[in-house]
Design a protein around this motif. Structure first.
Motif, PDB file in Angstrom:
ATOM      1  N   CYS A 114      42.531  50.000  42.399  1.00  0.00           N
ATOM      2  CA  CYS A 114      43.528  49.004  43.205  1.00  0.00           C
ATOM      3  C   CYS A 114      42.405  47.955  44.036  1.00  0.00           C
ATOM      4  O   CYS A 114      42.712  46.732  44.439  1.00  0.00           O
ATOM      5  CB  CYS A 114      44.192  49.754  44.345  1.00  0.00           C
ATOM      6  N   GLY A 115      41.502  48.357  44.598  1.00  0.00           N
ATOM      7  CA  GLY A 115      40.712  47.601  45.340  1.00  0.00           C
ATOM      8  C   GLY A 115      39.965  46.708  44.483  1.00  0.00           C
ATOM      9  O   GLY A 115      39.945  45.461  44.971  1.00  0.00           O
ATOM     10  N   ASN A 116      39.541  46.939  43.121  1.00  0.00           N
ATOM     11  CA  ASN A 116      38.931  45.895  42.387  1.00  0.00           C
ATOM     12  C   ASN A 116      40.100  44.836  42.190  1.00  0.00           C
ATOM     13  O   ASN A 116      39.791  43.663  42.105  1.00  0.00           O
ATOM     14  CB  ASN A 116      38.417  46.539  41.195  1.00  0.00           C
ATOM     15  N   ARG A 117      41.316  45.203  41.979  1.00  0.00           N
ATOM     16  CA  ARG A 117      42.371  44.565  41.499  1.00  0.00           C
ATOM     17  C   ARG A 117      42.386  43.277  42.783  1.00  0.00           C
ATOM     18  O   ARG A 117      42.739  42.167  42.431  1.00  0.00           O
ATOM     19  CB  ARG A 117      43.527  45.183  41.265  1.00  0.00           C
ATOM     20  N   VAL A 118      42.629  43.793  43.944  1.00  0.00           N
ATOM     21  CA  VAL A 118      42.961  42.952  45.086  1.00  0.00           C
ATOM     22  C   VAL A 118      41.741  41.889  45.106  1.00  0.00           C
ATOM     23  O   VAL A 118      41.972  40.781  45.480  1.00  0.00           O
ATOM     24  CB  VAL A 118      42.995  43.917  46.269  1.00  0.00           C
ATOM     25  N   ARG A 119      40.304  42.322  45.140  1.00  0.00           N
ATOM     26  CA  ARG A 119      39.210  41.479  45.188  1.00  0.00           C
ATOM     27  C   ARG A 119      39.167  40.481  43.899  1.00  0.00           C
ATOM     28  O   ARG A 119      38.914  39.313  44.193  1.00  0.00           O
ATOM     29  CB  ARG A 119      37.860  42.501  45.253  1.00  0.00           C
ATOM     30  N   VAL A 120      39.479  40.798  42.790  1.00  0.00           N
ATOM     31  CA  VAL A 120      39.585  39.783  41.642  1.00  0.00           C
ATOM     32  C   VAL A 120      40.530  38.832  42.038  1.00  0.00           C
ATOM     33  O   VAL A 120      40.399  37.669  41.904  1.00  0.00           O
ATOM     34  CB  VAL A 120      39.895  40.641  40.508  1.00  0.00           C
ATOM     35  N   GLU A 132      42.210  33.415  43.457  1.00  0.00           N
ATOM     36  CA  GLU A 132      43.090  32.682  44.342  1.00  0.00           C
ATOM     37  C   GLU A 132      42.167  31.564  45.163  1.00  0.00           C
ATOM     38  O   GLU A 132      42.474  30.340  45.263  1.00  0.00           O
ATOM     39  CB  GLU A 132      43.661  33.626  45.294  1.00  0.00           C
ATOM     40  N   ARG A 133      40.850  31.981  45.514  1.00  0.00           N
ATOM     41  CA  ARG A 133      39.963  31.065  46.299  1.00  0.00           C
ATOM     42  C   ARG A 133      39.322  29.798  45.146  1.00  0.00           C
ATOM     43  O   ARG A 133      39.454  28.760  45.549  1.00  0.00           O
ATOM     44  CB  ARG A 133      38.893  31.821  46.591  1.00  0.00           C
TER      45      ARG A 133
END
Length: 67
Positions: free
Chosen positions: A51-57, A62-63
């Motif tokens: 989950c953490g990796n998915r949010v960071r990706v 988005e950026r």
């Protein structure tokens, strides 16, 4: 003792312990419905490598999409 009884016993023990209950958190990933015991105060995701990796990706894409 059956597996369901063991899980029920652990749930009762968790709910009866206010200190451990304060550690119960919902994963910060909006697409995840998991809850976890955050023994580290900084922990935000149920599984940082999933989950953490998915949010960071997603944040990275988005950026760079807006540029």
């Amino acid at each position: 003792m059956g597996r369901l009884a063991a899980v029920a016993g652990e749930a009762i023990a968790l709910l009866a312990d206010p200190e451990r209950l304060e550690l119960l958190r919902r994963c910060a990933n909006p697409a995840c419905s998991m809850v976890f015991l955050a023994e580290n105060k900084r922990r935000r995701w149920c599984a940082p490598n999933v989950c953490g990796n998915r949010v960071r990706v997603a944040r990275h894409h988005e950026r760079h999409r807006k540029v």
